[in-house]
Design a protein around this motif. Structure first.
Motif, PDB file in Angstrom:
ATOM      1  N   UNK A   1       0.835  -1.196   0.000  1.00 47.92           N
ATOM      2  CA  UNK A   1       0.000   0.000   0.000  1.00 47.92           C
ATOM      3  C   UNK A   1       0.874   1.253   0.000  1.00 47.92           C
ATOM      4  N   UNK A   2       1.965   1.219   0.770  1.00 45.16           N
ATOM      5  CA  UNK A   2       2.883   2.349   0.800  1.00 45.16           C
ATOM      6  C   UNK A   2       3.533   2.596  -0.550  1.00 45.16           C
ATOM      7  N   UNK A   3       3.963   1.529  -1.198  1.00 49.71           N
ATOM      8  CA  UNK A   3       4.572   1.651  -2.526  1.00 49.71           C
ATOM      9  C   UNK A   3       3.580   2.261  -3.509  1.00 49.71           C
ATOM     10  N   UNK A   4       2.319   1.870  -3.380  1.00 49.80           N
ATOM     11  CA  UNK A   4       1.288   2.369  -4.284  1.00 49.80           C
ATOM     12  C   UNK A   4       0.765   3.751  -3.878  1.00 49.80           C
ATOM     13  N   UNK A   5       1.236   4.255  -2.742  1.00 50.98           N
ATOM     14  CA  UNK A   5       0.779   5.558  -2.274  1.00 50.98           C
ATOM     15  C   UNK A   5      -0.649   5.544  -1.760  1.00 50.98           C
ATOM     16  N   UNK A   6      -1.068   4.398  -1.233  1.00 56.09           N
ATOM     17  CA  UNK A   6      -2.438   4.257  -0.713  1.00 56.09           C
ATOM     18  C   UNK A   6      -2.366   4.235   0.815  1.00 56.09           C
ATOM     19  N   UNK A   7      -2.913   5.279   1.441  1.00 59.45           N
ATOM     20  CA  UNK A   7      -2.855   5.316   2.905  1.00 59.45           C
ATOM     21  C   UNK A   7      -3.836   4.324   3.524  1.00 59.45           C
ATOM     22  N   UNK A   8      -3.434   3.698   4.634  1.00 56.07           N
ATOM     23  CA  UNK A   8      -4.373   2.821   5.338  1.00 56.07           C
ATOM     24  C   UNK A   8      -5.441   3.664   6.029  1.00 56.07           C
ATOM     25  N   UNK A   9      -6.667   3.235   5.943  1.00 56.23           N
ATOM     26  CA  UNK A   9      -7.756   3.922   6.634  1.00 56.23           C
ATOM     27  C   UNK A   9      -7.884   3.331   8.034  1.00 56.23           C
ATOM     28  N   UNK A  10      -7.641   4.147   9.013  1.00 50.26           N
ATOM     29  CA  UNK A  10      -7.656   3.684  10.409  1.00 50.26           C
ATOM     30  C   UNK A  10      -8.989   3.025  10.770  1.00 50.26           C
ATOM     31  N   UNK A  11     -10.092   3.604  10.296  1.00 53.95           N
ATOM     32  CA  UNK A  11     -11.381   3.027  10.656  1.00 53.95           C
ATOM     33  C   UNK A  11     -11.518   1.596  10.120  1.00 53.95           C
ATOM     34  N   UNK A  12     -10.869   1.284   8.997  1.00 52.61           N
ATOM     35  CA  UNK A  12     -10.898  -0.084   8.468  1.00 52.61           C
ATOM     36  C   UNK A  12     -10.099  -1.012   9.379  1.00 52.61           C
ATOM     37  N   UNK A  13      -8.960  -0.512   9.850  1.00 55.73           N
ATOM     38  CA  UNK A  13      -8.134  -1.313  10.762  1.00 55.73           C
ATOM     39  C   UNK A  13      -8.904  -1.591  12.041  1.00 55.73           C
ATOM     40  N   UNK A  14      -9.504  -0.551  12.602  1.00 53.34           N
ATOM     41  CA  UNK A  14     -10.260  -0.725  13.845  1.00 53.34           C
ATOM     42  C   UNK A  14     -11.485  -1.612  13.643  1.00 53.34           C
ATOM     43  N   UNK A  15     -12.132  -1.496  12.494  1.00 59.55           N
ATOM     44  CA  UNK A  15     -13.307  -2.340  12.263  1.00 59.55           C
ATOM     45  C   UNK A  15     -12.900  -3.808  12.152  1.00 59.55           C
ATOM     46  N   UNK A  16     -11.754  -4.097  11.532  1.00 58.86           N
ATOM     47  CA  UNK A  16     -11.265  -5.471  11.454  1.00 58.86           C
ATOM     48  C   UNK A  16     -10.967  -6.026  12.833  1.00 58.86           C
ATOM     49  N   UNK A  17     -10.354  -5.202  13.662  1.00 61.48           N
ATOM     50  CA  UNK A  17     -10.041  -5.607  15.040  1.00 61.48           C
ATOM     51  C   UNK A  17     -11.339  -5.886  15.795  1.00 61.48           C
ATOM     52  N   UNK A  18     -12.307  -4.971  15.673  1.00 57.44           N
ATOM     53  CA  UNK A  18     -13.573  -5.113  16.397  1.00 57.44           C
ATOM     54  C   UNK A  18     -14.382  -6.316  15.899  1.00 57.44           C
ATOM     55  N   UNK A  19     -14.343  -6.583  14.591  1.00 57.37           N
ATOM     56  CA  UNK A  19     -15.093  -7.727  14.049  1.00 57.37           C
ATOM     57  C   UNK A  19     -14.593  -9.041  14.651  1.00 57.37           C
ATOM     58  N   UNK A  20     -13.275  -9.164  14.815  1.00 64.21           N
ATOM     59  CA  UNK A  20     -12.742 -10.400  15.392  1.00 64.21           C
ATOM     60  C   UNK A  20     -13.182 -10.532  16.838  1.00 64.21           C
ATOM     61  N   UNK A  21     -13.183  -9.430  17.579  1.00 61.92           N
ATOM     62  CA  UNK A  21     -13.618  -9.470  18.983  1.00 61.92           C
ATOM     63  C   UNK A  21     -15.099  -9.830  19.072  1.00 61.92           C
ATOM     64  N   UNK A  22     -15.913  -9.253  18.202  1.00 65.93           N
ATOM     65  CA  UNK A  22     -17.351  -9.528  18.217  1.00 65.93           C
ATOM     66  C   UNK A  22     -17.644 -10.985  17.869  1.00 65.93           C
ATOM     67  N   UNK A  23     -16.829 -11.578  17.001  1.00 67.44           N
ATOM     68  CA  UNK A  23     -17.046 -12.976  16.601  1.00 67.44           C
ATOM     69  C   UNK A  23     -16.895 -13.927  17.782  1.00 67.44           C
TER      70      UNK A  23
END
Length: 163
Positions: free
Chosen positions: A58-80
């Motif tokens: 993503x860095x090479x491609x110049x695409x910033x990570x969206x924090x809300x996506x990271x947090x949602x992935x973390x939260x989805x695993x906890x909710x599961x």
């Protein structure tokens, strides 16, 4: 290259990768005293390394990570973790089977990601198709490991009399 589609696609995979790392680490922790503990730890470490590889791409491609996506992935695993498993106070063997199935789906998705990025790599300086081939090989190895672990868990839990 369709930048908007690539940005959304990679951030969606980053969310899934975050869930996958959390799930793999939890499985390894839960089974830390099992005969296959080292295999589970290595699998979790590899999955974490793959997430970092995605962030690097993503860095090479110049695409910033969206924090809300990271947090949602973390939260989805906890909710599961809240799913009913047939037991109230302790972990059920079915949990391991279902967690391994979810992990396998995540690894399959990651495999498809590396495949989808191959044409992008041919158009992008700094992304090696050889590196993507390594990531594909590692995903295939992870799939084989998880399938073997799943078969063992299924035989233990689903074939046991009186379970």
């Amino acid at each position: 290259m369709h930048r908007d589609a690539l940005r959304i696609y990679l951030n969606d995979h980053l969310s899934g990768a975050t869930s996958g790392v959390e799930l793999a680490r939890r499985i390894a922790r839960t089974h830390r005293s099992s005969p296959r503990a080292s295999e589970l730890r290595r699998l979790a470490d590899d999955i974490a390394e793959d997430r970092e590889a995605l962030r690097e791409l993503m860095g090479i491609l110049g695409i910033p990570p969206h924090r809300y996506k990271i947090y949602s992935g973390w939260a989805m695993e906890k909710a599961a973790r809240l799913k009913p498993n047939g037991r109230v106070l302790r972990r059920a063997g079915l949990s391991t089977i279902l967690e391994l199935e979810a992990l396998r789906m995540g690894i399959q998705g990651k495999y498809m990601l590396w495949r989808a990025l191959t044409p992008v790599a041919r158009l992008t300086e700094g992304i090696s198709t050889a590196r993507l081939d390594e990531l594909l090989d590692r995903a295939e190895s992870q799939l084989a490991t998880v399938e073997d672990l799943h078969l063992t868990a299924a035989e233990t839990v689903l074939s046991r009399e009186g379970s």
